[in-house]
Design a protein around this motif. Structure first.
Motif, PDB file in Angstrom:
ATOM      1  N   ASN A  46      38.715  23.570  22.357  1.00 54.48           N
ATOM      2  CA  ASN A  46      39.448  24.831  22.514  1.00 54.48           C
ATOM      3  C   ASN A  46      38.553  26.045  22.293  1.00 54.48           C
ATOM      4  O   ASN A  46      38.943  27.025  21.659  1.00 54.48           O
ATOM      5  CB  ASN A  46      40.669  24.892  21.589  1.00 54.48           C
ATOM      6  N   TYR A  47      37.329  25.990  22.810  1.00 55.27           N
ATOM      7  CA  TYR A  47      36.435  27.133  22.801  1.00 55.27           C
ATOM      8  C   TYR A  47      36.530  27.833  24.151  1.00 55.27           C
ATOM      9  O   TYR A  47      36.411  27.189  25.200  1.00 55.27           O
ATOM     10  CB  TYR A  47      34.992  26.708  22.527  1.00 55.27           C
ATOM     11  N   SER A  48      36.743  29.145  24.126  1.00 56.87           N
ATOM     12  CA  SER A  48      36.978  29.879  25.360  1.00 56.87           C
ATOM     13  C   SER A  48      35.853  30.866  25.666  1.00 56.87           C
ATOM     14  O   SER A  48      35.294  31.492  24.766  1.00 56.87           O
ATOM     15  CB  SER A  48      38.302  30.662  25.274  1.00 56.87           C
ATOM     16  N   SER A  49      35.583  31.006  26.955  1.00 54.95           N
ATOM     17  CA  SER A  49      34.680  32.029  27.466  1.00 54.95           C
ATOM     18  C   SER A  49      35.348  32.634  28.699  1.00 54.95           C
ATOM     19  O   SER A  49      36.491  32.291  29.024  1.00 54.95           O
ATOM     20  CB  SER A  49      33.312  31.421  27.807  1.00 54.95           C
ATOM     21  N   ILE A  50      34.671  33.534  29.384  1.00 54.88           N
ATOM     22  CA  ILE A  50      35.256  34.189  30.556  1.00 54.88           C
ATOM     23  C   ILE A  50      34.533  33.727  31.814  1.00 54.88           C
ATOM     24  O   ILE A  50      33.309  33.895  31.941  1.00 54.88           O
ATOM     25  CB  ILE A  50      35.181  35.723  30.435  1.00 54.88           C
ATOM     26  N   GLY A  51      35.302  33.145  32.734  1.00 55.73           N
ATOM     27  CA  GLY A  51      34.784  32.769  34.031  1.00 55.73           C
ATOM     28  C   GLY A  51      35.090  33.841  35.061  1.00 55.73           C
ATOM     29  O   GLY A  51      35.844  34.787  34.812  1.00 55.73           O
ATOM     30  N   TYR A  52      34.509  33.671  36.262  1.00 52.31           N
ATOM     31  CA  TYR A  52      34.666  34.704  37.296  1.00 52.31           C
ATOM     32  C   TYR A  52      34.799  34.072  38.670  1.00 52.31           C
ATOM     33  O   TYR A  52      34.115  33.093  38.998  1.00 52.31           O
ATOM     34  CB  TYR A  52      33.447  35.631  37.291  1.00 52.31           C
ATOM     35  N   CYS A  53      35.679  34.660  39.475  1.00 58.20           N
ATOM     36  CA  CYS A  53      35.688  34.343  40.898  1.00 58.20           C
ATOM     37  C   CYS A  53      36.049  35.597  41.688  1.00 58.20           C
ATOM     38  O   CYS A  53      36.650  36.538  41.157  1.00 58.20           O
ATOM     39  CB  CYS A  53      36.609  33.178  41.234  1.00 58.20           C
ATOM     40  N   LYS A  54      35.677  35.605  42.939  1.00 57.39           N
ATOM     41  CA  LYS A  54      35.900  36.750  43.828  1.00 57.39           C
ATOM     42  C   LYS A  54      36.763  36.293  44.995  1.00 57.39           C
ATOM     43  O   LYS A  54      36.514  35.236  45.595  1.00 57.39           O
ATOM     44  CB  LYS A  54      34.558  37.284  44.332  1.00 57.39           C
ATOM     45  N   LEU A  55      37.789  37.085  45.263  1.00 54.88           N
ATOM     46  CA  LEU A  55      38.696  36.787  46.363  1.00 54.88           C
ATOM     47  C   LEU A  55      38.489  37.789  47.495  1.00 54.88           C
ATOM     48  O   LEU A  55      38.270  38.980  47.250  1.00 54.88           O
ATOM     49  CB  LEU A  55      40.154  36.874  45.898  1.00 54.88           C
ATOM     50  N   ILE A  62      36.072  33.298  47.757  1.00 54.67           N
ATOM     51  CA  ILE A  62      34.795  33.312  48.478  1.00 54.67           C
ATOM     52  C   ILE A  62      33.607  33.136  47.541  1.00 54.67           C
ATOM     53  O   ILE A  62      32.478  32.926  47.998  1.00 54.67           O
ATOM     54  CB  ILE A  62      34.623  34.596  49.312  1.00 54.67           C
ATOM     55  N   GLU A  63      33.851  33.226  46.249  1.00 58.52           N
ATOM     56  CA  GLU A  63      32.764  33.080  45.275  1.00 58.52           C
ATOM     57  C   GLU A  63      33.359  32.652  43.934  1.00 58.52           C
ATOM     58  O   GLU A  63      34.411  33.151  43.538  1.00 58.52           O
ATOM     59  CB  GLU A  63      32.020  34.409  45.115  1.00 58.52           C
ATOM     60  N   ARG A  64      32.693  31.721  43.259  1.00 53.22           N
ATOM     61  CA  ARG A  64      33.123  31.312  41.918  1.00 53.22           C
ATOM     62  C   ARG A  64      31.904  30.952  41.096  1.00 53.22           C
ATOM     63  O   ARG A  64      31.102  30.106  41.502  1.00 53.22           O
ATOM     64  CB  ARG A  64      34.095  30.131  41.982  1.00 53.22           C
ATOM     65  N   SER A  65      31.751  31.608  39.968  1.00 47.49           N
ATOM     66  CA  SER A  65      30.577  31.409  39.140  1.00 47.49           C
ATOM     67  C   SER A  65      30.611  30.038  38.469  1.00 47.49           C
ATOM     68  O   SER A  65      31.660  29.575  38.018  1.00 47.49           O
ATOM     69  CB  SER A  65      30.499  32.507  38.076  1.00 47.49           C
ATOM     70  N   GLU A  66      29.451  29.400  38.383  1.00 40.59           N
ATOM     71  CA  GLU A  66      29.347  28.093  37.739  1.00 40.59           C
ATOM     72  C   GLU A  66      28.970  28.212  36.267  1.00 40.59           C
ATOM     73  O   GLU A  66      28.795  27.199  35.583  1.00 40.59           O
ATOM     74  CB  GLU A  66      28.337  27.220  38.476  1.00 40.59           C
ATOM     75  N   THR A  67      28.845  29.435  35.791  1.00 41.62           N
ATOM     76  CA  THR A  67      28.575  29.686  34.372  1.00 41.62           C
ATOM     77  C   THR A  67      29.476  30.828  33.905  1.00 41.62           C
ATOM     78  O   THR A  67      29.928  31.638  34.715  1.00 41.62           O
ATOM     79  CB  THR A  67      27.100  30.069  34.128  1.00 41.62           C
TER      80      THR A  67
END
Length: 346
Positions: A46-55, A62-67
């Protein structure tokens, strides 16, 4: 009743280590034809970070970060960065989130000029024990007894070597200055509170918060009112400016034989003084019904945190059962009309 279309799941967890337990509760901001999504990514433990994707448009990935794009760096967020919301004020992006150190959950902020490079501003909300909070609000307020039930932490004063503080979550900025001041929502259960205008964040001193709590009741925006929100409520998406007022999509919680049920709710606040509630839907805007909302890491959850407006269609992105990200659509004009049919009684 207003018609809401459940469009389905937008994002699922992956096998990547930082998001292999769940993706949920996304911040969303539209820039031209694109929508940028910053979401809570959960790893084992249950450790959280922030991911990102672009629509492109409201739902084509159209884009999704792998880190992760934001990771815990400081002790106050050592167990996770959770539940982001995002707005742009002037030329600066404000990404607010819940910082969790394994004991305390408190509203914090990061800012950016380009959505790529983020500068953390630290915890913005007060860092008080429940007893300190209760001492201040009892001077000129008659506190709801639920404040004790939800915030006293069974009168445990220390945990894992850390002082146990009053949890203050759902830190959400209004997307523009009002009377040249910054406004934001925050939540100490069971109500939604508002910070009534600061010219800059350096004003949020211990003395500021002491004076704020001495007039605590004046700063409560919304309290539980209807059956679907009877247990407690909290901020959801950043307020949306409309001609009729600030449209607020928030979450309401009720206790049931199946446990807590989280629904999306809607209200309208005054443009000039957002402490004034103008209208509220007497029923959920939408609630858990689909399998992706009913079954997951936490069952029976619709937790709205981001929106994007395309013409008259409002896209609402939400955490579904604390495991995946889904979205609904609704006509914003129809929603405003429905809200105005349910004004607050004066």
């Amino acid at each position: 009743m207003i018609k809401v279309n459940k469009e389905g799941v937008l994002l699922e967890k992956t096998s990547l280590a930082f998001e292999d337990e769940g993706v949920l509760n996304p911040a969303a901001i539209r820039e031209g034809e694109y929508v940028h999504i910053f979401y809570r990514a959960v790893s084992k433990g249950n450790y959280s970070s922030i991911g990102y994707c672009k629509l492109k448009g409201p739902f084509t990935i159209i884009e999704r970060s792998e880190t992760p794009v934001l990771l815990p760096q400081f002790e106050y967020e050592s167990h996770g960065i959770e539940d982001p919301r995002i707005v742009k004020i002037d030329d600066l992006y404000y990404l607010s989130y819940t910082a969790y150190d394994g004991v305390n959950a408190l509203g914090a902020l990061a800012v950016s000029k380009d959505l790529k490079n983020w500068e953390k501003q630290g915890i913005l909300v007060p860092q008080l024990t429940y007893d300190e909070f209760n001492y201040l609000i009892e001077f000129n307020n008659k506190p709801n007894e639920k404040y004790n039930r939800y915030n006293a932490h069974d009168y445990i004063f220390e945990n894992r070597g850390k002082k146990v503080l009053l949890w203050d979550k759902n830190l959400i900025f209004f997307p523009k200055r009002i009377h040249n001041k910054l406004y934001f929502l925050h939540r100490i259960k069971p109500d939604i509170q508002i910070i009534v205008g600061v010219e800059n964040l350096q004003e949020l001193t211990p003395e500021f918060w002491q004076n704020y709590f001495l007039k605590f009741n004046e700063n409560i925006v919304l309290s539980p009112k209807y059956d679907h929100e009877v247990s407690y409520i909290g901020g959801g998406c950043p307020p949306i400016e409309t001609a009729e007022g600030w449209l607020l999509i928030y979450h309401g919680v009720k206790d049931s034989i199946k446990g807590y049920v989280y629904s999306a709710c809607a209200a309208l606040l005054d443009l000039e003084d957002p402490r004034i509630e103008l209208a509220r839907l007497p029923y959920p805007l939408f609630e858990p019904e689909k399998i992706w909302e009913l079954k997951g890491e936490v069952n029976n959850v619709c937790f709205p945190t981001g929106t994007a407006l395309f013409d008259d269609t409002l896209y609402i992105y939400y955490g579904a059962a604390d495991e995946r990200i889904a979205f609904v659509t609704v006509s914003i004009s129809a929603l405003l009309t429905e809200l105005l049919l349910n004004p607050k009684e004066k």
